[in-house]
Design a protein around this motif. Sequence first.
Motif, PDB file in Angstrom:
ATOM      1  N   UNK A 218      75.933  62.202  55.312  1.00 57.41           N
ATOM      2  CA  UNK A 218      76.634  63.527  55.416  1.00 57.41           C
ATOM      3  C   UNK A 218      77.663  63.500  56.674  1.00 57.41           C
ATOM      4  N   UNK A 219      76.905  62.823  57.755  1.00 59.02           N
ATOM      5  CA  UNK A 219      77.547  62.631  59.047  1.00 59.02           C
ATOM      6  C   UNK A 219      78.837  61.729  59.101  1.00 59.02           C
ATOM      7  N   UNK A 220      78.755  60.749  58.209  1.00 54.68           N
ATOM      8  CA  UNK A 220      79.794  59.940  57.641  1.00 54.68           C
ATOM      9  C   UNK A 220      81.058  60.788  57.412  1.00 54.68           C
ATOM     10  N   UNK A 221      80.590  61.692  56.423  1.00 59.05           N
ATOM     11  CA  UNK A 221      81.706  62.496  55.991  1.00 59.05           C
ATOM     12  C   UNK A 221      82.538  63.309  57.055  1.00 59.05           C
ATOM     13  N   UNK A 222      81.849  63.981  58.047  1.00 65.62           N
ATOM     14  CA  UNK A 222      82.258  64.668  59.090  1.00 65.62           C
ATOM     15  C   UNK A 222      82.859  63.900  60.051  1.00 65.62           C
TER      16      UNK A 222
ATOM     17  N   UNK B 248      80.334  69.537  45.438  1.00 66.02           N
ATOM     18  CA  UNK B 248      78.950  69.272  45.626  1.00 66.02           C
ATOM     19  C   UNK B 248      78.505  68.895  44.012  1.00 66.02           C
ATOM     20  N   UNK B 249      77.490  68.351  43.967  1.00 60.39           N
ATOM     21  CA  UNK B 249      76.886  67.988  42.668  1.00 60.39           C
ATOM     22  C   UNK B 249      75.426  68.886  42.781  1.00 60.39           C
ATOM     23  N   UNK B 250      75.550  70.343  42.705  1.00 60.89           N
ATOM     24  CA  UNK B 250      74.383  71.182  42.652  1.00 60.89           C
ATOM     25  C   UNK B 250      73.847  71.426  44.015  1.00 60.89           C
ATOM     26  N   UNK B 251      74.331  71.048  45.254  1.00 59.93           N
ATOM     27  CA  UNK B 251      73.781  70.957  46.299  1.00 59.93           C
ATOM     28  C   UNK B 251      74.782  71.755  47.450  1.00 59.93           C
ATOM     29  N   UNK B 252      74.636  73.228  46.962  1.00 56.54           N
ATOM     30  CA  UNK B 252      75.571  74.206  47.748  1.00 56.54           C
ATOM     31  C   UNK B 252      75.473  74.298  49.059  1.00 56.54           C
ATOM     32  N   UNK B 253      74.080  74.596  49.536  1.00 55.84           N
ATOM     33  CA  UNK B 253      73.456  74.666  50.737  1.00 55.84           C
ATOM     34  C   UNK B 253      74.121  73.585  51.801  1.00 55.84           C
ATOM     35  N   UNK B 254      74.005  72.173  51.295  1.00 58.22           N
ATOM     36  CA  UNK B 254      74.322  71.088  52.020  1.00 58.22           C
ATOM     37  C   UNK B 254      75.967  71.338  52.263  1.00 58.22           C
ATOM     38  N   UNK B 255      76.762  71.657  51.097  1.00 52.02           N
ATOM     39  CA  UNK B 255      78.152  71.934  51.316  1.00 52.02           C
ATOM     40  C   UNK B 255      78.490  73.108  52.248  1.00 52.02           C
ATOM     41  N   UNK B 256      77.823  73.749  52.339  1.00 49.09           N
ATOM     42  CA  UNK B 256      78.137  74.958  53.238  1.00 49.09           C
ATOM     43  C   UNK B 256      77.729  74.516  54.647  1.00 49.09           C
ATOM     44  N   UNK B 257      76.818  73.876  55.006  1.00 49.88           N
ATOM     45  CA  UNK B 257      76.577  73.391  56.099  1.00 49.88           C
ATOM     46  C   UNK B 257      77.448  72.556  56.581  1.00 49.88           C
ATOM     47  N   UNK B 258      78.093  71.371  55.810  1.00 45.21           N
ATOM     48  CA  UNK B 258      79.159  70.421  56.174  1.00 45.21           C
ATOM     49  C   UNK B 258      80.331  71.373  56.319  1.00 45.21           C
TER      50      UNK B 258
ATOM     51  N   UNK C  14      80.239  73.004  60.028  1.00 40.12           N
ATOM     52  CA  UNK C  14      80.324  71.969  60.975  1.00 40.12           C
ATOM     53  C   UNK C  14      81.870  71.591  61.406  1.00 40.12           C
ATOM     54  N   UNK C  15      82.664  71.283  59.950  1.00 41.12           N
ATOM     55  CA  UNK C  15      84.033  71.009  60.159  1.00 41.12           C
ATOM     56  C   UNK C  15      84.653  72.191  60.782  1.00 41.12           C
ATOM     57  N   UNK C  16      84.566  73.504  60.403  1.00 44.24           N
ATOM     58  CA  UNK C  16      85.400  74.427  60.970  1.00 44.24           C
ATOM     59  C   UNK C  16      85.113  74.696  62.251  1.00 44.24           C
ATOM     60  N   UNK C  17      83.742  74.287  62.564  1.00 41.46           N
ATOM     61  CA  UNK C  17      83.576  74.494  64.147  1.00 41.46           C
ATOM     62  C   UNK C  17      84.189  73.223  64.971  1.00 41.46           C
ATOM     63  N   UNK C  18      84.317  72.156  64.398  1.00 47.06           N
ATOM     64  CA  UNK C  18      84.804  71.151  65.224  1.00 47.06           C
ATOM     65  C   UNK C  18      86.411  71.030  64.843  1.00 47.06           C
TER      66      UNK C  18
ATOM     67  N   UNK D  29      90.732  77.391  55.727  1.00 46.06           N
ATOM     68  CA  UNK D  29      90.259  77.544  54.518  1.00 46.06           C
ATOM     69  C   UNK D  29      89.501  76.509  54.063  1.00 46.06           C
ATOM     70  N   UNK D  30      88.330  76.652  53.818  1.00 47.89           N
ATOM     71  CA  UNK D  30      87.421  75.417  53.083  1.00 47.89           C
ATOM     72  C   UNK D  30      87.105  75.990  51.820  1.00 47.89           C
TER      73      UNK D  30
END
Length: 297
Positions: A217-221, A241-251, A254-258, A264-265
């Motif tokens: 995940x950090x690699x994507x960021x 996401x492949x049924x991992x909504x919370x992980x996608x929302x977390x990423x 972080x992207x919108x913060x940085x 819009x994401x």
Amino acid sequence: MKNYCLMTDATAELTPELAQELDVVVLPMPLDLDGKAYQFTSFDDKLSAHDFYDHLRAGKSAHTSQINEATYMEYFEKYLQQGIDILYLCFSSGLSNTYCAACRCAEELRRKYPERTLECVDTLCASAGEGLLVYTCANMRKSGTPLEEVKQWAYDHRDTVCQCFKVDELEHLRRGGRISTTTAVIGSALQIKPILVVNHEGKLEVVAKARGRKRARDYLLQIIEKHLLNTPENDTIFIGHGDTLEEAQSLAADIQKNLPQIKRTIIVPIGPIVGTHVGPGMMDLLFYGTDRMCRLR
């Protein structure tokens, strides 16, 4: 401006709400799930993405095939008969023969409707990367950009679509011939998560390997922080996401913060057509960038 219709296929991962917002026609793609046949789009209320991944987790098999020519003829002719031109943004020719089938049908229909325009674009993109390109082109169409200009823009910018994703389960890549059985067994034991991209030829390519889900995940960021293009269309990105909504929302958070320039994401579920080949837990990040191969070094 001449009226025209923008079309794409189920692999673009457009939700019904997004397709309606963009006024895009989505063509269904064939899916066989444990012997049951579907013509799948995200509009299909018979099989949700969540239910599909539950089937995979339960050990059921899934297979996909390209859009057949009868489907193309049906969808294309419906609009041509009404005097509406068509711009079709297609799944990568590097991953499917779908584009070739579309071109054959288009050639036949141009002879039948010589006064109409029917253009097929090989996006060289897959999944939500295709969706991102469609999103931009659809907004250009809504703002009044003519068909030929949108088509040329898609060709000129398709190679800037960065499509970087991590895979959680290696077995699905093994079944598709993307990795060897030995690599899958060893990688699973060591919790190796491959990082893949859609390369310049529109094919899948492994560019890195991360140990564990967090590092993947950090690699994507890190990739988007390094390669995001500073252009107007890059105020919107996609995360699939492949049924991992919370992980996608977390990423996304972080992207919108940085990267506050991203306004819009759009988070979309990866549907069964792509999900068959990558399995549950997959997550991809899509944006216009400086290096399509998504290299950190």
